[in-house]
Write a protein that holds these residues in place. Structure first.
Motif, mmCIF file in Angstrom:
data_model
loop_
_atom_site.group_PDB
_atom_site.id
_atom_site.type_symbol
_atom_site.label_atom_id
_atom_site.label_comp_id
_atom_site.label_asym_id
_atom_site.label_seq_id
_atom_site.Cartn_x
_atom_site.Cartn_y
_atom_site.Cartn_z
ATOM 1 N N ASP A 1 0.694 -1.170 0.429
ATOM 2 C CA ASP A 1 -0.124 0.012 -0.118
ATOM 3 C C ASP A 1 0.575 1.150 0.049
ATOM 4 O O ASP A 1 0.343 2.283 -0.546
ATOM 5 N N PHE A 2 1.905 0.943 0.521
ATOM 6 C CA PHE A 2 2.919 2.647 0.782
ATOM 7 C C PHE A 2 3.625 2.732 -0.128
ATOM 8 O O PHE A 2 4.142 4.067 -0.983
ATOM 9 N N THR A 3 3.907 2.293 -1.057
ATOM 10 C CA THR A 3 4.739 2.385 -2.178
ATOM 11 C C THR A 3 4.553 3.190 -3.237
ATOM 12 O O THR A 3 5.677 3.977 -3.622
ATOM 13 N N ILE B 1 -19.478 2.372 14.379
ATOM 14 C CA ILE B 1 -19.606 2.173 12.864
ATOM 15 C C ILE B 1 -18.536 1.382 12.828
ATOM 16 O O ILE B 1 -17.250 1.472 13.888
ATOM 17 N N PHE B 2 -18.679 0.523 11.732
ATOM 18 C CA PHE B 2 -17.757 -0.827 12.060
ATOM 19 C C PHE B 2 -16.491 -0.681 10.793
ATOM 20 O O PHE B 2 -17.544 -0.453 9.810
ATOM 21 N N ILE B 3 -15.077 -0.884 10.943
ATOM 22 C CA ILE B 3 -14.937 -0.340 9.591
ATOM 23 C C ILE B 3 -14.389 -1.428 9.189
ATOM 24 O O ILE B 3 -12.553 -1.624 10.624
ATOM 25 N N SER B 4 -13.773 -2.300 8.891
ATOM 26 C CA SER B 4 -14.017 -3.514 8.785
ATOM 27 C C SER B 4 -12.328 -3.905 8.022
ATOM 28 O O SER B 4 -12.017 -3.683 6.948
ATOM 29 N N SER B 5 -11.746 -5.393 8.592
ATOM 30 C CA SER B 5 -10.595 -5.396 7.942
ATOM 31 C C SER B 5 -10.503 -6.440 7.056
ATOM 32 O O SER B 5 -9.669 -6.997 7.123
ATOM 33 N N LEU C 1 -24.090 0.366 12.916
ATOM 34 C CA LEU C 1 -23.592 0.664 11.707
ATOM 35 C C LEU C 1 -22.167 0.329 11.377
ATOM 36 O O LEU C 1 -21.001 -0.836 11.858
ATOM 37 N N ALA C 2 -22.057 0.618 9.882
ATOM 38 C CA ALA C 2 -20.349 0.318 9.157
ATOM 39 C C ALA C 2 -20.262 1.156 8.249
ATOM 40 O O ALA C 2 -21.351 1.314 7.138
ATOM 41 N N LEU C 3 -18.637 1.407 8.044
ATOM 42 C CA LEU C 3 -18.289 1.476 6.614
ATOM 43 C C LEU C 3 -18.990 0.270 5.948
ATOM 44 O O LEU C 3 -18.465 -0.804 5.641
ATOM 45 N N PRO C 4 -19.129 0.752 4.540
ATOM 46 C CA PRO C 4 -19.267 -0.441 3.507
ATOM 47 C C PRO C 4 -18.098 -1.727 3.376
ATOM 48 O O PRO C 4 -17.109 -1.364 3.420
ATOM 49 N N LYS D 1 -13.210 2.795 0.507
ATOM 50 C CA LYS D 1 -11.840 3.601 0.365
ATOM 51 C C LYS D 1 -11.841 4.481 1.651
ATOM 52 O O LYS D 1 -9.855 4.958 1.881
ATOM 53 N N ARG D 2 -11.990 4.995 2.389
ATOM 54 C CA ARG D 2 -12.213 5.921 3.375
ATOM 55 C C ARG D 2 -11.470 4.964 5.225
ATOM 56 O O ARG D 2 -11.060 5.031 6.003
ATOM 57 N N LYS D 3 -11.725 3.594 4.723
ATOM 58 C CA LYS D 3 -10.912 2.728 6.170
ATOM 59 C C LYS D 3 -9.726 3.278 6.138
ATOM 60 O O LYS D 3 -9.141 2.669 7.261
ATOM 61 N N SER D 4 -8.479 3.290 5.170
ATOM 62 C CA SER D 4 -7.294 3.013 5.155
ATOM 63 C C SER D 4 -7.376 4.741 5.732
ATOM 64 O O SER D 4 -5.854 5.128 5.985
ATOM 65 N N PHE D 5 -8.304 5.623 4.561
ATOM 66 C CA PHE D 5 -7.795 6.945 5.721
ATOM 67 C C PHE D 5 -7.989 6.636 6.927
ATOM 68 O O PHE D 5 -6.788 7.667 7.046
ATOM 69 N N LEU D 6 -8.703 6.368 7.566
ATOM 70 C CA LEU D 6 -9.068 6.330 9.165
ATOM 71 C C LEU D 6 -8.166 5.724 9.441
ATOM 72 O O LEU D 6 -8.253 5.769 10.506
ATOM 73 N N ALA D 7 -7.540 4.717 9.081
ATOM 74 C CA ALA D 7 -6.783 4.128 9.581
ATOM 75 C C ALA D 7 -5.133 4.187 10.054
ATOM 76 O O ALA D 7 -4.494 4.443 10.871
ATOM 77 N N ARG D 8 -4.652 5.462 8.448
ATOM 78 C CA ARG D 8 -4.139 6.175 8.867
ATOM 79 C C ARG D 8 -3.762 7.324 9.391
ATOM 80 O O ARG D 8 -2.768 7.554 10.259
#
Length: 506
Positions: A215-217, A397-401, A418-421, A425-432
């Motif tokens: 993901d980072f490269t 809000i459930f943010i799934s991996s 509730l959950a993010l679908p 793509k917002r999952k990566s932003f939020l985790a970061r």
């Protein structure tokens, strides 16, 4: 002691390694070698087993060191197996160029493990020419210094450490990247580039393992290309820690910069030199050859090209920007993107983020494949239901991996929130943004949209629903209340003990 606790006993190799029936060791071709041939040599006792992953990873490193030292004629290794059957022993010994205690001699193998207090494998103990233990930290020393650690004494290791400290004081790009007769780097088209050509530039040393940095490269590539377009005097050098050459080649083919050649001995040395703790890591070397920043990977993820040139002044500027960003944070700034402005409920229906503004929100990072997540879920469901009874202005809000839609669906089915679908793509932003290093994790967002705490999971584990609303003031009162209850219980206990002993005033 730098090399670990060692004894001052001189072990007689013949009595140490032999048995009543045997005065020899064996090679993988079946040859027998008299133990007396080892007298006067530095000997490594290698406790290992074919079933042990770390052993299998370490053995090739030891083979490389062994083969370099073998011409000296004063070094040998003896394999003491922890294998469970003769077939496994033979298969593992086939990969070893040194000697071994025969698998059939289980008594000697057991005696050696007990004598040297071997509690785990791989374990490598070095004896000097007199039979004294010079270190019981052979695995670490080989991993850090390789053949340079020979003869593995405390004096030698201290000398190498002093060398490293002096190298840091006089650090330049050449002292870092030149190794032995190699004074060049490689490009992904196979051409060599002399290291002196990079002198005077800002250089990022990119420590990477392909599978961990997928993901980072691409983000680093984007920043690199933009800096090159701007004409900045900047270069990146890949320091690959991949085990397989195919992984190195596949990863390097996606990179427009230079690299230290695959499996160059310099790679592990640099990882130690820079105290590598995590991947990806991008160490920045300034134009003067000194270390400017020990890791800018997180800065690049958060700020992209704006993090350049990674100087203390630029970092202070970014810190002020981040502070202002946190103060201006709202639920919409963290949950609304150009593509999405909603989350979903259990039926899959969209719930607009704007409808959640003003509520206490818990962002729950989790996944079905994660055992700790599955263990924590019932506690969180219980706390959620209890909190909702007291305050309906609360939501999770459930943010799934999870790795596929079906796993997401199965796990989400057991959640009342509730959950993010899945795949959002917002999952990566939020985790970061919230620096999520592991799951399960829970971040509490207050009614204003600002972050209350990133430790909500730990708080719920300790206090359940009573931890809500997770603010510092509330938690302080919670602790004070717990202390008061404990004091009251202590007083009651003292009173009960006194009555039981008939210790009353007349």
């Amino acid at each position: 002691m730098a090399n670990g606790d060692v004894d001052n006993v001189s072990h007689d190799l013949i009595s140490l390694l032999s048995s009543e029936e045997r005065d020899y060791l064996v090679r993988n071709n079946g040859d027998q070698v008299k133990i007396s041939n080892l007298i006067g040599k530095t000997v490594g006792l290698y406790f290992s087993g074919s079933w042990c992953g770390p052993c299998c990873h370490f053995t090739p490193n030891l083979v490389e060191v062994y083969e370099e030292l073998l011409p000296k004629g004063d070094f040998e290794v003896v394999f003491i197996s922890s294998d469970r059957n003769d077939e496994s022993f033979n298969g593992y010994l086939a990969k070893m160029p040194w000697l071994a205690i025969p698998f059939s001699d289980s008594e000697t193998r057991k005696r050696l493990k007990e004598l040297f207090k071997v509690r785990g494998i791989p374990n490598l103990i070095f004896l000097d020419a007199t039979g004294k233990v010079v270190t019981n930290q052979g695995v670490r020393i080989i991993g850090e210094y390789g053949v340079d650690g020979y003869p593995f004494t405390t004096e030698r290791i201290n000398f190498l450490k002093e060398e490293e400290e002096n190298a840091k004081k006089n650090q330049s790009l050449s002292t870092i990247l030149v190794h032995g007769s190699r004074s060049h780097l490689v490009s992904n088209d196979g051409n060599g580039v002399p290291i002196p050509e990079l002198e005077g530039k800002t250089v990022g040393l990119y420590f990477s393992i392909k599978r961990l940095c997928l993901d980072f490269t691409p983000k680093l590539v984007e920043v690199y290309k933009k800096l090159k377009e701007r004409g900045e005097s900047f270069e990146i050098v890949l320091i690959s820690l991949d085990d397989e050459e195919n992984d190195f080649k596949e990863g390097f083919n996606t990179m427009p910069w230079l690299a230290v050649p695959f499996k160059d001995k310099c790679c592990e040395k640099l990882a130690r030199y820079f105290d590598l703790e995590t991947l990806p890591t991008v160490v920045v070397i300034g134009p003067d050859g000194k270390t400017l920043n020990p890791n800018v990977a997180e800065l690049i993820e958060e700020h992209g090209i704006e993090a350049y040139p990674f100087t203390p002044e630029k970092l202070a500027e970014l810190a002020e920007i981040e502070k202002a960003r946190l103060e201006a944070q709202t639920l919409e700034t963290i949950l609304v993107s150009e593509e999405s402005d909603f989350v979903i409920d259990k039926s899959g229906s969209k719930v607009l983020v704007s409808e959640l503004v003003g509520k206490n929100i818990l962002l729950y990072f989790s996944a079905h494949w994660c055992p700790p997540c599955r263990a924590f879920l019932p506690k969180l469901v219980k706390a959620y239901n209890e909190i909702k009874e007291k305050d309906n202005a609360f939501e999770i809000i459930f943010i799934s991996s999870d790795r596929d839609q079906s796993s997401f669906d199965e796990f989400f089915a057991g959640m009342p929130w509730l959950a993010l679908p899945f795949g959002d793509k917002r999952k990566s932003f939020l985790a970061r943004k919230f620096k999520i290093q592991g799951i399960p994790a829970a971040v509490a967002i207050g009614p204003s949209g600002r972050t209350v705490t990133k430790e909500a999971r730990q708080l719920i584990t300790a206090h359940g629903a009573d931890a809500y609303p997770f603010t510092e003031d509330h938690l302080k009162r919670l602790v004070e209340k717990a202390e008061e209850v404990a004091k009251e219980d202590e007083k009651k206990a003292e009173g009960s003990a006194c009555d039981g002993g008939h210790c009353r005033k007349a």
